[in-house]
Scaffold this motif. Structure first.
Motif, PDB file in Angstrom:
ATOM      1  N   UNK A  56       0.964  -1.307  -0.091  1.00 54.11           N
ATOM      2  CA  UNK A  56      -0.115   0.050   0.004  1.00 54.11           C
ATOM      3  C   UNK A  56       0.739   1.472   0.004  1.00 54.11           C
ATOM      4  N   UNK A  57       2.186   1.030   0.221  1.00 51.28           N
ATOM      5  CA  UNK A  57       2.867   2.363   0.429  1.00 51.28           C
ATOM      6  C   UNK A  57       3.663   2.432  -0.926  1.00 51.28           C
ATOM      7  N   UNK A  58       4.070   1.460  -1.716  1.00 51.21           N
ATOM      8  CA  UNK A  58       4.800   1.395  -2.862  1.00 51.21           C
ATOM      9  C   UNK A  58       4.151   1.528  -4.175  1.00 51.21           C
ATOM     10  N   UNK A  59       3.248   0.690  -4.316  1.00 54.30           N
ATOM     11  CA  UNK A  59       2.554   0.403  -5.482  1.00 54.30           C
ATOM     12  C   UNK A  59       1.640   1.592  -6.024  1.00 54.30           C
ATOM     13  N   UNK A  60       0.779   2.368  -5.061  1.00 56.32           N
ATOM     14  CA  UNK A  60       0.138   3.640  -5.811  1.00 56.32           C
ATOM     15  C   UNK A  60       1.068   4.530  -6.413  1.00 56.32           C
ATOM     16  N   UNK A  61       2.269   4.917  -5.779  1.00 49.62           N
ATOM     17  CA  UNK A  61       3.221   5.731  -6.177  1.00 49.62           C
ATOM     18  C   UNK A  61       3.922   5.322  -7.556  1.00 49.62           C
ATOM     19  N   UNK A  62       4.246   3.922  -7.556  1.00 52.03           N
ATOM     20  CA  UNK A  62       4.944   3.401  -8.535  1.00 52.03           C
ATOM     21  C   UNK A  62       4.057   3.030  -9.747  1.00 52.03           C
ATOM     22  N   UNK A  63       2.959   2.878  -9.525  1.00 58.22           N
ATOM     23  CA  UNK A  63       1.988   2.597 -10.587  1.00 58.22           C
ATOM     24  C   UNK A  63       1.465   3.946 -11.470  1.00 58.22           C
ATOM     25  N   UNK A  64       1.459   5.073 -10.649  1.00 58.50           N
ATOM     26  CA  UNK A  64       1.036   6.292 -11.330  1.00 58.50           C
ATOM     27  C   UNK A  64       2.072   7.342 -11.534  1.00 58.50           C
ATOM     28  N   UNK A  65       3.247   6.962 -11.301  1.00 61.33           N
ATOM     29  CA  UNK A  65       4.383   7.882 -11.452  1.00 61.33           C
ATOM     30  C   UNK A  65       4.803   7.959 -13.091  1.00 61.33           C
ATOM     31  N   UNK A  66       4.963   9.341 -13.582  1.00 67.03           N
ATOM     32  CA  UNK A  66       5.471   9.730 -14.882  1.00 67.03           C
ATOM     33  C   UNK A  66       6.939   8.932 -15.106  1.00 67.03           C
ATOM     34  N   UNK A  67       7.400   8.804 -16.235  1.00 68.24           N
ATOM     35  CA  UNK A  67       8.569   8.300 -16.428  1.00 68.24           C
ATOM     36  C   UNK A  67       9.676   9.046 -15.783  1.00 68.24           C
TER      37      UNK A  67
END
Length: 251
Positions: A56-67
């Motif tokens: 819940x800490x890593x996945x949201x920011x990793x999946x929605x981050x721009x290149x």
């Protein structure tokens, strides 16, 4: 079932950046005697074990981050992991500093050979002290404390947060200062022994200058120093291991 393979891989790689950078510089794992494939497999295994806990800490920011933002996350995560591993490495390097003081104080000037842990040239006494100290730390599971601190770091330094360089430098200097004090305390009996022995030999040389005191005194200096080292090695390593948590958790 994995519903988002791409986001899962991106999240796993971010976890690998922080944990892999820590393993890269962590004492023992970063040794030149450990193959690179083993280090990578250890880092990947730890990342896969930690990812479900921190999903819940890593996945949201990793999946929605721009290149561009993702590359920035990779750099910052690697820097944070290296910082946590370097804290432990600075403390273990201090044991080589103590070993150098001990060998110089007791007159152990044997030519250097290959170190047991690193690909450097060290005397046999320094290699023995460094290897025994690292072995004691592994017996006390110091790497578990480091990995636990690394997992807890996601609450103090969240994913995407900025690493305070001033606070990091203060932590490094505090670790170096505390490590130096501890190693000087561990080597202080040998420093006093060498100082008292050299002063006594200097007085003898003044009383009998015709005697080659240096060649006569060196075997006695070495014999007494090695006997003292034999009596003190267990207590020295015990104090070294006991002080690890106070140094690492304190910063």
């Amino acid at each position: 079932m994995i519903t988002d393979p791409q986001g899962t891989i991106l999240a796993l790689f971010l976890a690998f950046c922080r944990i892999g950078a820590c393993v890269m510089v962590l004492p023992g794992f970063s040794s030149g005697r450990v193959p690179q494939q083993v280090r990578i497999l250890v880092a990947v295994a730890l990342s896969m074990a930690v990812l479900p806990v921190l999903w819940d800490v890593i996945y949201p920011k990793a999946s929605s981050a721009a290149p561009g933002a993702y590359l920035s996350l990779v750099f910052s995560e690697s820097l944070i992991g290296a910082m946590y591993g370097m804290m432990a490495r600075l403390y273990t390097i201090g044991l080589q500093f103590a070993g150098t003081i001990i060998s110089m104080s007791i007159g152990f000037s044997a030519p250097g050979g290959m170190d047991i842990i690193e690909d450097t040239s060290e005397s046999s006494l320094i290699s023995l002290i460094g290897f025994c100290g690292l072995m004691i730390l592994f017996m006390l599971d110091f790497h578990h404390y480091v990995f636990r601190a690394l997992v807890d770091s996601y609450s103090s330094i969240p994913l995407g947060g900025h690493l305070e360089m001033r606070a990091t430098l203060i932590s490094f200097t505090d670790t170096l200062q505390t490590t130096t004090y501890i190693m000087l305390r561990l080597a202080s009996p040998f420093l006093l022994y060498g100082l008292l022995f050299q002063v006594s030999i200097g007085f003898i040389n003044k009383l009998a200058p015709q005697i080659p005191v240096y060649f006569v005194s060196t075997p006695y200096l070495l014999m007494g120093g090695l006997f003292m080292f034999y009596l003190a090695i267990a207590r020295l390593l015990t104090q070294f291991a006991d002080a690890f948590l106070s140094v690492y958790n304190g910063h």
